[in-house]
Design an enzyme around this catalytic site. Sequence first.
Site, short mmCIF file in Angstrom:
data_model
loop_
_atom_site.label_atom_id
_atom_site.label_comp_id
_atom_site.label_asym_id
_atom_site.label_seq_id
_atom_site.Cartn_x
_atom_site.Cartn_y
_atom_site.Cartn_z
CD1 TRP A 83 -2.87 4.78 -1.49
CD2 TRP A 83 -3.79 6.53 -0.45
NE1 TRP A 83 -3.71 4.31 -0.50
CE2 TRP A 83 -4.29 5.37 0.14
CE3 TRP A 83 -4.23 7.78 0.03
CZ2 TRP A 83 -5.20 5.39 1.19
CZ3 TRP A 83 -5.14 7.80 1.06
CH2 TRP A 83 -5.62 6.61 1.63
CE LYS A 137 -7.50 5.12 -1.63
NZ LYS A 137 -8.18 3.98 -1.05
CB THR A 153 -0.97 0.03 1.20
OG1 THR A 153 -1.64 1.29 1.20
CG2 THR A 153 -0.27 -0.17 2.54
CD GLU A 187 -2.56 -0.71 5.51
OE1 GLU A 187 -3.56 -0.63 4.77
OE2 GLU A 187 -1.69 0.17 5.56
P1 ADP Z 1 -8.62 0.61 -0.54
O1 ADP Z 1 -8.35 1.66 -1.56
O2 ADP Z 1 -8.90 -0.73 -1.07
O3 ADP Z 1 -9.68 1.05 0.44
P2 ADP Z 1 -6.17 1.39 0.62
O4 ADP Z 1 -5.38 0.68 1.65
O5 ADP Z 1 -5.52 1.84 -0.62
O6 ADP Z 1 -7.28 0.40 0.30
O7 ADP Z 1 -6.90 2.65 1.26
C1 ADP Z 1 -7.51 2.64 2.51
C2 ADP Z 1 -7.98 4.01 2.88
O8 ADP Z 1 -8.89 4.52 1.90
C3 ADP Z 1 -8.75 4.09 4.17
O9 ADP Z 1 -7.90 4.13 5.28
C4 ADP Z 1 -9.55 5.37 3.99
O10 ADP Z 1 -8.76 6.52 4.25
C5 ADP Z 1 -9.88 5.34 2.51
N1 ADP Z 1 -11.20 4.71 2.30
C6 ADP Z 1 -11.44 3.44 1.94
N2 ADP Z 1 -12.76 3.20 1.85
C7 ADP Z 1 -13.39 4.35 2.18
C8 ADP Z 1 -14.77 4.75 2.29
N3 ADP Z 1 -15.77 3.91 2.04
N4 ADP Z 1 -15.01 6.01 2.69
C9 ADP Z 1 -14.01 6.88 2.93
N5 ADP Z 1 -12.71 6.56 2.84
C10 ADP Z 1 -12.39 5.32 2.48
#
Ligand code: ADP
Length: 532
Positions: free
Chosen positions: A435, A430, A177, A320
């Site tokens: 990211w 994001k 990640t 994670e």
């Molecule tokens: P993914 O993109 O699969 O969720 P990542 O590890 O790249 O996995 O990103 C995780 C982060 O993305 C979370 O800690 C949060 O900040 C943001 N995120 C994920 N899902 C959501 C959601 N439904 N609403 C808001 N933020 C989210």
Amino acid sequence: MLGAMQDHELRVSALLDHAALQHGGREIVSRYADGSETRTDWAGIRRDALKMTQALRRLGVGTGDRIATLAMNHSRHLVSWYGAVGVGGVLHTINPRLFDDQLEYIANHAEDRVLLYDAQFQPLIDRMKPLWTTIEQYICYDSDENAPDFETWIGAEDGNTEFATGSERDPCMLCYTSGTTGNPKGVLYEHRSTVLHAMAALQPSMFNMDTRGVLLPAVPMYHAASWSLPWSGAMVGAKIVYSQVNDAPVLCELMQREKVTHGAGVPTVWLAMFQHMDATGAALPDLKTVITGGSAAPRSMIERLMRMGVRVMHVWGMTEMSPIGTIACEPDNWDELSFDEQVTLKGLQGRTPYGVEIRCVDLDDPGKELPRDGVTSGALQTRGPWVIKRYFKADADAVGDDQWFDTGDVAVIHPDGTLQLTDRTKDVIKSGGEWISSVELENAAVGHPAVAEAAAIGIYHPKWDERPILVAVKKPGMEVSAEELKAFLAEKVAKWWLPDAVEFVTEIPHTGTGKISKKDLREQFKDYKLVG
Ligand code: ADP
């Protein structure tokens, strides 16, 4: 005293054995970038995965070895997931959108031995090959020009073998990640954590999948274990429809033709789909469930899908966490709520399935757990059997007894357990599910001779969820315009990282320890509007 049931390790290879035996004829459709299509089924995937297992053994690749993929969604990639774990190895799915220095770092850090890739990434491979120190063998999925091609490679085997056995605590998959500061960090999933997570994902209050389900994962196979769909899909023998390209017209045509019932993708996928539907009048009458996550689902998107009769499953998760943390499922009084109330509820991050625990702690005093009162916000922590204990190669001794993992998200928890994200402590933005490092943007900006200090923050954007803006302080007596600063940054960072706006201020807020206070800055810019 131990219980008196059979010893049976939970291994992901057994998911494919099960799918081939119980749902062998259920199709896996792949549409490639050049418009060609292939059709196989779960029995075919198993046959090919066994052949790949033999081909890997022939290369001397086995238990614990890392086998990487750099590819979009298609059945050969699916075969590789099971082939890599089938040999007892660790599947490492690489995100091709990472920057060269990140790509260099992760493949070397992972010590990948084999890399399977789509021909479209050949230029990337050519660039990276001299920098990757551990990869011994390259296999190309759809061309034999520069490396052995996949079909020929596995075609030399007879498939007459078995998948490797071992402990359920063995590693099976590695995902990096970049949603943290510093180098990307690896998350090493286990067979057990993966199987338990896949079982949880199938529940009616989660992805609600069964054998009749036709699934189109628009989420790439390299993104957060593809939300477990290659594993959970096998568990129920769902039909899977893959597309190598993520364009709305292609996805829409596939969804109509293959009668897709379940679609999974980040919000931007669905927003692009709406645009296409509006422009062409296309409809998706078979679509029953949309799984979305990765960033907050916009209200307008939820509302539109619900008006189409689609059940929206809004997931909060992280690489994670394998990645599912919470899901906005319907509460018991759902039918008594107005449509507006229902839409609002679906916009929150939802409740945990069994297997995930969450809590919020004081931002300044992590020892203090906060009440679940729907108003008190704090640092969100989580634990459970599919939550990370430590990053790949991190010091095992550094992990204390307290297993709570710090998510870097800030949230409130409502009295009924519903999670609502409100902010982020990790210094990243994001955008469209990918990211952007605010720290790197800031470092690049302060490299300009007229910039004294700079801070990048994410601002709500209707299409990308967040886009960066740069807040900068000029050096006394120096001049630089927003356009000049953007042009300067354009030479230093990727185009999609460029801030949508640059705002000059006389002072940036700081914390007591002299660090830029992103919290205060975000508060200051909370009404800032970006259009697009
Ligand atoms: P993914 O993109 O699969 O969720 P990542 O590890 O790249 O996995 O990103 C995780 C982060 O993305 C979370 O800690 C949060 O900040 C943001 N995120 C994920 N899902 C959501 C959601 N439904 N609403 C808001 N933020 C989210």
